[in-house]
Design a protein around this motif. Sequence first.
Motif, mmCIF file in Angstrom:
data_model
loop_
_atom_site.group_PDB
_atom_site.id
_atom_site.type_symbol
_atom_site.label_atom_id
_atom_site.label_comp_id
_atom_site.label_asym_id
_atom_site.label_seq_id
_atom_site.Cartn_x
_atom_site.Cartn_y
_atom_site.Cartn_z
ATOM 1 N N VAL A 49 126.026 36.513 11.981
ATOM 2 C CA VAL A 49 126.213 37.332 10.782
ATOM 3 C C VAL A 49 127.173 38.479 11.069
ATOM 4 N N GLU A 50 126.917 39.195 12.153
ATOM 5 C CA GLU A 50 127.757 40.332 12.494
ATOM 6 C C GLU A 50 129.185 39.890 12.801
ATOM 7 N N ASP A 51 129.332 38.815 13.572
ATOM 8 C CA ASP A 51 130.665 38.321 13.906
ATOM 9 C C ASP A 51 131.436 37.926 12.646
ATOM 10 N N THR A 52 130.752 37.252 11.718
ATOM 11 C CA THR A 52 131.411 36.822 10.487
ATOM 12 C C THR A 52 131.823 38.015 9.643
ATOM 13 N N ALA A 53 130.927 38.979 9.493
ATOM 14 C CA ALA A 53 131.230 40.163 8.684
ATOM 15 C C ALA A 53 132.418 40.928 9.255
ATOM 16 N N VAL A 54 132.434 41.102 10.571
ATOM 17 C CA VAL A 54 133.535 41.830 11.209
ATOM 18 C C VAL A 54 134.840 41.061 11.068
ATOM 19 N N ARG A 55 134.811 39.761 11.315
ATOM 20 C CA ARG A 55 136.037 38.957 11.228
ATOM 21 C C ARG A 55 136.616 38.963 9.825
ATOM 22 N N VAL A 56 135.768 38.764 8.824
ATOM 23 C CA VAL A 56 136.243 38.711 7.442
ATOM 24 C C VAL A 56 136.851 40.059 7.027
ATOM 25 N N ALA A 57 136.210 41.152 7.410
ATOM 26 C CA ALA A 57 136.727 42.483 7.075
ATOM 27 C C ALA A 57 138.102 42.714 7.694
ATOM 28 N N GLU A 58 138.235 42.307 8.957
ATOM 29 C CA GLU A 58 139.506 42.527 9.651
ATOM 30 C C GLU A 58 140.600 41.611 9.121
ATOM 31 N N GLU A 59 140.247 40.373 8.827
ATOM 32 C CA GLU A 59 141.257 39.400 8.435
ATOM 33 C C GLU A 59 141.759 39.616 7.017
ATOM 34 N N TRP A 60 140.865 40.042 6.111
ATOM 35 C CA TRP A 60 141.241 40.122 4.693
ATOM 36 C C TRP A 60 141.236 41.532 4.137
ATOM 37 N N SER A 61 140.950 42.515 4.978
ATOM 38 C CA SER A 61 140.969 43.929 4.572
ATOM 39 C C SER A 61 140.079 44.198 3.362
ATOM 40 N N VAL A 62 138.865 43.679 3.423
ATOM 41 C CA VAL A 62 137.859 43.946 2.395
ATOM 42 C C VAL A 62 136.645 44.568 3.070
ATOM 43 N N ARG A 63 135.762 45.124 2.248
ATOM 44 C CA ARG A 63 134.508 45.645 2.783
ATOM 45 C C ARG A 63 133.519 44.498 2.952
ATOM 46 N N THR A 64 132.747 44.555 4.022
ATOM 47 C CA THR A 64 131.748 43.517 4.257
ATOM 48 C C THR A 64 130.422 44.154 4.656
ATOM 49 N N LEU A 65 129.373 43.380 4.492
ATOM 50 C CA LEU A 65 128.029 43.787 4.877
ATOM 51 C C LEU A 65 127.329 42.578 5.462
ATOM 52 N N GLY A 66 126.789 42.711 6.656
ATOM 53 C CA GLY A 66 126.051 41.619 7.284
ATOM 54 C C GLY A 66 124.563 41.872 7.215
ATOM 55 N N LEU A 67 123.815 40.904 6.704
ATOM 56 C CA LEU A 67 122.368 41.045 6.559
ATOM 57 C C LEU A 67 121.681 39.829 7.171
ATOM 58 N N THR A 68 120.785 40.072 8.116
ATOM 59 C CA THR A 68 120.039 38.992 8.756
ATOM 60 C C THR A 68 118.755 38.750 7.984
ATOM 61 N N LEU A 69 118.505 37.507 7.641
ATOM 62 C CA LEU A 69 117.396 37.209 6.744
ATOM 63 C C LEU A 69 116.894 35.787 6.926
ATOM 64 N N ASP A 70 115.589 35.619 6.921
ATOM 65 C CA ASP A 70 114.951 34.315 6.818
ATOM 66 C C ASP A 70 114.625 34.107 5.346
ATOM 67 N N LEU A 71 115.197 33.094 4.731
ATOM 68 C CA LEU A 71 115.017 32.891 3.292
ATOM 69 C C LEU A 71 113.570 32.609 2.907
ATOM 70 N N ALA A 72 112.733 32.263 3.875
ATOM 71 C CA ALA A 72 111.326 32.048 3.586
ATOM 72 C C ALA A 72 110.568 33.363 3.438
ATOM 73 N N ASP A 73 111.198 34.469 3.809
ATOM 74 C CA ASP A 73 110.588 35.794 3.702
ATOM 75 C C ASP A 73 110.874 36.358 2.310
ATOM 76 N N GLU A 74 110.048 35.965 1.345
ATOM 77 C CA GLU A 74 110.303 36.323 -0.052
ATOM 78 C C GLU A 74 110.327 37.835 -0.268
ATOM 79 N N ALA A 75 109.434 38.559 0.394
ATOM 80 C CA ALA A 75 109.353 40.003 0.184
ATOM 81 C C ALA A 75 110.668 40.696 0.525
ATOM 82 N N THR A 76 111.311 40.247 1.584
ATOM 83 C CA THR A 76 112.609 40.812 1.958
ATOM 84 C C THR A 76 113.728 40.232 1.110
ATOM 85 N N LEU A 77 113.639 38.942 0.832
ATOM 86 C CA LEU A 77 114.683 38.250 0.071
ATOM 87 C C LEU A 77 114.984 38.948 -1.250
#
Length: 267
Positions: A49-77
């Motif tokens: 997640v972090e690697d993707t967020a950093v790469r996308v921000a650097e490559e395309w000059s946009v803001r990014t946010l990386g969030l780690t999540l288990d989709l089975a965790d409804e309360a956090t989802l």
Amino acid sequence: MRNIKELVDLTGRTAMITGGAGHIGQAFCDALAEAGADIAVLDMDADRVEDTAVRVAEEWSVRTLGLTLDLADEATLVTMPGEVAEALGSLDILINCAAFVGTSKLTGWGVPLEEQSVATWRAALETNLTAPFALTQAAIPFLRRTGHGSVVNIGSTYGVVGPDMSLYDDTKMGNPAAYGASKGGLIQLTRYLATVLAPDIRVNAISPGGVARGQDPKFVERYVARTPMGRMATEEDMKGALLFLASDLSAYVTGQNLMVDGGWTAW
């Protein structure tokens, strides 16, 4: 009348992509970022997640946010849409791309039907169908306020047609019932949401065909022989379809399932 460049421009919009650190998910992040969108990457693997967020921000000059999540965790989802909107200013596009594909330690997945487990069936439906429902529901107020909210669900050809099990003969691969059932449910959920959320939010689906990713050569040969385009898909093949449905290029399109399968389902 706006020109094509204006219709496809996503500058000032924010997209949230579940499974955003995966193979297709990263292609989606790149496509949307190249069009100007800020990107929230949601996935289970914190490092990816972090690697993707950093790469996308650097490559395309946009803001990014990386969030780690288990989709089975409804309360956090269900808190994710608000967190993304607060951090990046809005939530305009939701891409439900994450999928359970049997990579966990659960058993009873890529095996004959008689051996497929109910526990794994439930896990697949939780990730592939229940999580998109819960996440879309939580995102409604944020998508609605933008005036151009778009949800794109990622289905599968196996949510539309049944499998030809002969493709898997003499390989370690399989095609579990839960995958097709969950993807078929997601496609029907797309239609439901499209009618209920219109006209404020558009909801569509993309159903990819098989994507080349080092599968058993016997499977690949059989699959290609059954595909009119004569090859398996690549991640790049999905980018144009996603950008069409996420942007104002498809402003009058909702409730549709776009098959990106090289003609597999056209026979």
